[in-house]
Design a protein around this motif. Sequence first.
Motif, PDB file in Angstrom:
ATOM      1  N   THR A 132       0.818  -1.214   0.000  1.00 60.24           N
ATOM      2  CA  THR A 132       0.000   0.000   0.000  1.00 60.24           C
ATOM      3  C   THR A 132       0.855   1.269   0.000  1.00 60.24           C
ATOM      4  O   THR A 132       0.358   2.342  -0.339  1.00 60.24           O
ATOM      5  N   LYS A 133       2.116   1.162   0.388  1.00 58.16           N
ATOM      6  CA  LYS A 133       2.980   2.343   0.349  1.00 58.16           C
ATOM      7  C   LYS A 133       3.109   2.873  -1.064  1.00 58.16           C
ATOM      8  O   LYS A 133       3.158   4.087  -1.292  1.00 58.16           O
ATOM      9  N   LEU A 134       3.168   1.957  -2.038  1.00 53.53           N
ATOM     10  CA  LEU A 134       3.263   2.361  -3.447  1.00 53.53           C
ATOM     11  C   LEU A 134       2.003   3.113  -3.866  1.00 53.53           C
ATOM     12  O   LEU A 134       2.077   4.162  -4.516  1.00 53.53           O
ATOM     13  N   ALA A 135       0.852   2.557  -3.498  1.00 57.29           N
ATOM     14  CA  ALA A 135      -0.410   3.190  -3.884  1.00 57.29           C
ATOM     15  C   ALA A 135      -0.588   4.533  -3.182  1.00 57.29           C
ATOM     16  O   ALA A 135      -1.047   5.517  -3.796  1.00 57.29           O
ATOM     17  N   ARG A 136      -0.221   4.603  -1.913  1.00 59.29           N
ATOM     18  CA  ARG A 136      -0.397   5.848  -1.156  1.00 59.29           C
ATOM     19  C   ARG A 136       0.481   6.960  -1.725  1.00 59.29           C
ATOM     20  O   ARG A 136       0.061   8.123  -1.808  1.00 59.29           O
ATOM     21  N   GLU A 137       1.705   6.618  -2.127  1.00 55.07           N
ATOM     22  CA  GLU A 137       2.591   7.610  -2.739  1.00 55.07           C
ATOM     23  C   GLU A 137       1.965   8.195  -4.004  1.00 55.07           C
ATOM     24  O   GLU A 137       2.045   9.406  -4.262  1.00 55.07           O
ATOM     25  N   GLN A 138       1.318   7.338  -4.788  1.00 54.30           N
ATOM     26  CA  GLN A 138       0.674   7.809  -6.013  1.00 54.30           C
ATOM     27  C   GLN A 138      -0.556   8.665  -5.712  1.00 54.30           C
ATOM     28  O   GLN A 138      -0.820   9.654  -6.401  1.00 54.30           O
ATOM     29  N   ILE A 139      -1.305   8.276  -4.682  1.00 53.01           N
ATOM     30  CA  ILE A 139      -2.479   9.061  -4.295  1.00 53.01           C
ATOM     31  C   ILE A 139      -2.056  10.454  -3.846  1.00 53.01           C
ATOM     32  O   ILE A 139      -2.666  11.467  -4.224  1.00 53.01           O
ATOM     33  N   ILE A 140      -1.004  10.517  -3.021  1.00 51.84           N
ATOM     34  CA  ILE A 140      -0.499  11.810  -2.551  1.00 51.84           C
ATOM     35  C   ILE A 140      -0.039  12.669  -3.732  1.00 51.84           C
ATOM     36  O   ILE A 140      -0.198  13.896  -3.729  1.00 51.84           O
ATOM     37  N   ALA A 141       0.502  12.008  -4.770  1.00 49.04           N
ATOM     38  CA  ALA A 141       0.975  12.729  -5.961  1.00 49.04           C
ATOM     39  C   ALA A 141      -0.169  13.152  -6.869  1.00 49.04           C
ATOM     40  O   ALA A 141       0.062  13.836  -7.881  1.00 49.04           O
TER      41      ALA A 141
END
Length: 491
Positions: free
Chosen positions: A110-119
Amino acid sequence: MIYLIINEPQYDYDVRTMLMAFFRGEKIVTEPEGTDKTLMVRFTVKNGTSTRMYAEFTDRENKTVAGGSFCPGTVRQEVSLTVKKLLYSLLSRYTGRELPWGVLTGIRPTKLAREQIIAGSTRDEVIKNLQERYLVSEEKAGLCFDVAQQEEKILSNLDYEHTWSLYAGVPFCPSICAYCSFSSFPIETWKDQVDAYLDAFEKEAAAAAHLCEGHPLLTVYVGGGTPTSLNAGQLDRYMTALENSFDFSHVREITVEAGRPDSITMDKLEVLKKHGVTRISVNPQTMNQETLDLIGRRHTAEDVVRAFEMARKAGFDDINMDIIVGLPGERSEHVQKTMQALGQLGPDSLTVHCLALKRAAFLNRNREKFPVADTDEVNRMIRICREGAAQLGLKPYYLYRQKNIAGNLENTGYAREGCAGLYNMLIMEEVQTIMAIGSGASSKFILDSSGGGPRIERVENVKSVKDYIERIDEMIKRKKSFCNTHGYLLV
C-alpha cells in the motif's frame, strides 16, 4: 526441495524471492540433497550486448524450459524489478500459475499506492500502474488502492511527524498456538518470574520515557504474547507503570491485545477500563472447534462469544477480532461458518490473516502432518471474509503481507467508521517512530537521511524472558546510546 544453480550472485535474492513466491514452503539449496526429490532450477545469465543480457531457466535434466532477455540497467531497484518480471514470466509458464500480487514481494504494497495518491493519481491510474509495472491482478490492485485511500484519509489528520507511538510487550500466553512463532512463553511455566519481569519492565519504561520527554505520545499498543495472561493485579501494575512513566495527555488510542478468550475475565476488563484503554482485541482465529483443538488454542468457540459479550458489558465499544484463513483442515465452508458467527457478534473491526508459517512454528516443523488449502481455495476464503466484513459495515483500512503467507496473499484489517487502528497504520506505513519496550520488543526509529528521505533504524531487545530480566540495564543502554548517537528519534 529446489536445487538452485546461479552464475551471477548479484541476482540471487531476486531469484530466490520469486521461487519462494511460486513454490511456497519449498527448501532452496545450493548443494544437491537427495536429488531424486529435487527440482533443479538453473538461472544462467549470459552476456549479450552492453544493453541486454540473457537468462535461461532449466530443469533438473538441464533442458531449457524457458528463457528471455533483460536490460541490466544501472539503478538497483529497476534491475531487481526487471529480473523479477522476467522470472515471473518464466515461472508462470513453467507452473501454469499466476500470482495475485505479481512480482510484489515486499510486505507493504500500500505504500506504493499511497505515494501515487499523494501525488494526485486517480484510482484508475493507480490500478493501471500496479497492473502494468508490478503484474498485480486487478482485484488486488483495487484492494491496494482502497486501503491506501483510507489510510491517507486518516493519516492526513494526524501529526505523526512530530509525535511518536509506544509498543509495550507482555511475553506470556495461556499456551503456545501451533502456528505461532512470536516470542511468547506459557504463563504457567513462568508464573514465578512474572514479578521479576514487571520489575525490569518498570525500569525500562521509566528510562524510555526520559528519552522521549517533550515529544507528544500519539498511540499506545500493548501486545505480546497475550497481556491478559497476567492476573488482574499484575495487569494493573503493568498499566500503572505505563501511566506513571509516560505522558498520556495527547494519546489518541490505547490498544490492548486481550487476544485469547480463555484469558479474559471481568476483573481484568475493569482494570483496562480504569486505565483508559480505548481498543481491545478478542481473537477467535476460527469458530470451528475442531480447528481450535488442533492448533492448541485451549478454548471453545463458546468462550469467544462469552468473552466478547463480557467486553461489551464492561463498556468497550471498539473491539477488534482476528481470524486466520488457511488453517490446517479448513475449507471455504469453515470460514463461512466463522464469518456467520462473527456477524452475530458485530465486532467494530476485523483483521483477516492468511496463515504464514514461520520457521519456528510447530505447524511448519510438522508441515507434512497438517495439509493446508491451495491458493485458489485460500483466495475464496479471503473473498468470503471481505464480503462478510462489508455486510458488517467494515471497510479495509490497512494491509500487509508476510513471507510464506498462504496463497501468496495478504492480511487485511477492516473497520467501521472511527474504529480503524491508528497504531496499525502508523507501523505499517513506517511514517512514525515506534518506541518498543519489553522482552522481544523492537523499536523502529524514523530518521532524517539528509535529503534522501527518511531512513529506518531498529533497536531490539532480547527475546528471552530470563535474559531480559538479567540484562535490563543493557537494553536501556542500547536505547540511550542510539538516541545520543542520532540526536533524537523524530525526523
